[in-house]
Design a protein around this motif. Sequence first.
Motif, short mmCIF file in Angstrom:
data_model
loop_
_atom_site.label_atom_id
_atom_site.label_comp_id
_atom_site.label_asym_id
_atom_site.label_seq_id
_atom_site.Cartn_x
_atom_site.Cartn_y
_atom_site.Cartn_z
N ASP A 25 0.87 -1.17 0.00
CA ASP A 25 0.00 0.00 0.00
C ASP A 25 0.91 1.23 0.00
O ASP A 25 1.51 1.58 1.02
N LEU A 61 -3.96 -10.08 3.09
CA LEU A 61 -4.74 -8.87 2.81
C LEU A 61 -5.54 -8.46 4.04
O LEU A 61 -5.59 -7.28 4.39
N LYS A 62 -6.12 -9.44 4.72
CA LYS A 62 -6.87 -9.13 5.96
C LYS A 62 -5.98 -8.47 6.99
O LYS A 62 -6.34 -7.46 7.60
N GLU A 65 -5.15 -4.93 6.00
CA GLU A 65 -6.29 -4.04 6.21
C GLU A 65 -6.46 -3.70 7.69
O GLU A 65 -6.80 -2.58 8.05
N SER A 66 -6.17 -4.69 8.55
CA SER A 66 -6.28 -4.43 9.98
C SER A 66 -5.22 -3.44 10.45
O SER A 66 -5.32 -2.84 11.51
N ALA A 69 -4.29 -0.55 5.87
CA ALA A 69 -4.15 -0.53 4.41
C ALA A 69 -5.53 -0.58 3.77
O ALA A 69 -6.48 -1.09 4.36
N SER A 70 -5.63 -0.01 2.57
CA SER A 70 -6.91 -0.04 1.87
C SER A 70 -6.80 -0.97 0.66
O SER A 70 -5.85 -0.88 -0.13
N ARG A 71 -7.77 -1.86 0.54
CA ARG A 71 -7.79 -2.85 -0.54
C ARG A 71 -7.61 -2.20 -1.91
O ARG A 71 -6.89 -2.70 -2.76
N SER A 72 -8.23 -1.03 -2.09
CA SER A 72 -8.20 -0.41 -3.41
C SER A 72 -6.81 0.15 -3.75
O SER A 72 -6.50 0.39 -4.91
#
Lengths: 148, 209
Positions: A25, A61-62, A65-66, A69-72
């Motif tokens: 990210d 990815l999980k 995000e925790s 970070a943003s998936r996009s």
Amino acid sequence: MKMAQGSGMLITYALGSCIGICLYDQRIKLASLIHIMLPLNMEPGRKNTMKYADTGIRETLKLMESKGASRSRITAKIAGGAKMFEISGGNLGNIGQRNIESVRMHLKREGIQLLKEDVGGSVARTLLFDPATGMACVRSYGRPEMIF
Amino acid sequence: MTIKSYDELSSLELDTLKEIGSIGTGNAATSLSALIGKPVRIQQPEVRIMEYNEAIEWIGGPEPITAGVLVGMSGQLSGIMLSVQQLDFVNLVLESMMERTIKDYMELGEIERSALTEVGNIMISTFINALSGLADLDIKLTVPAFTVDMQGAIMAVPMAEYGGQSNYIMTIGGNFICNGKEIPCRLLLSPDIRSLNFLLRKLGVNSGE
């Protein structure tokens, strides 16, 4: 799986048919490096998530995000999937190709853009990833170093 | 008891595998000696069941370059056998057969590669012959494949082929002694789990229940 933010080079050694997946990210400079060995997790109970392309990508990815970070924004660079031995007959030695296909498919399924790849062939690779810049570097035997 | 993974082996089963390792390596040393025309002795080989990362450390780290000869097994026993040829071993073979040595694997030409492939092939075949005689098994072998690359990637081949079954690998390490010099011999025998159970049953140390 290794993770770093802002600094500290991530490295995984001697990828043969295995694949190194760098997830990054850019905005928060959070980087992960997964070293997967097999395309699909078919273990009962799905332990050892990071050994497989499908569960490795999903779980990492999980975790990213925790950590904000943003998936996009997450992008990917991958290296590995070589065929170490040329074996005539049987389906021995095809695991590298199956890994490449599985990694590409699961990145796509998770909506992650694959920016660069250095895959296939017959050479082993050591993969480095710099969380400060988002650049990856591949070291191989008998081939110049590659930065991408 | 039928095992699902290498780390479930009992001490009796491990001892049996160690014995196979000794006998196999002894036979491999004899064939090497015949090939290079020099007496080759062996030290008691060490047979270990190790986790992949442990095996990599045992052989000297993931990145050093090495040569590997791989032979696939099928028939009543399926799996892979690998001969890892580090520089000392390569030079023993090249010096004896071609009167030359190398400092870097890059110096290997077509003929040298072919000689190393054949030496690895013959050592593996002799090992497997001893094993199949001992356990009364019919084992078919593929033609050998040769590569020069990072040893971590070479060692990962049996792990990737059978990695879905186990995180463990069986290594057979001994030293050949030739011309007063110790030359490490590194063999990896990786039967798949079904074959490993079958082998132990054939040898009478695994009841199969």
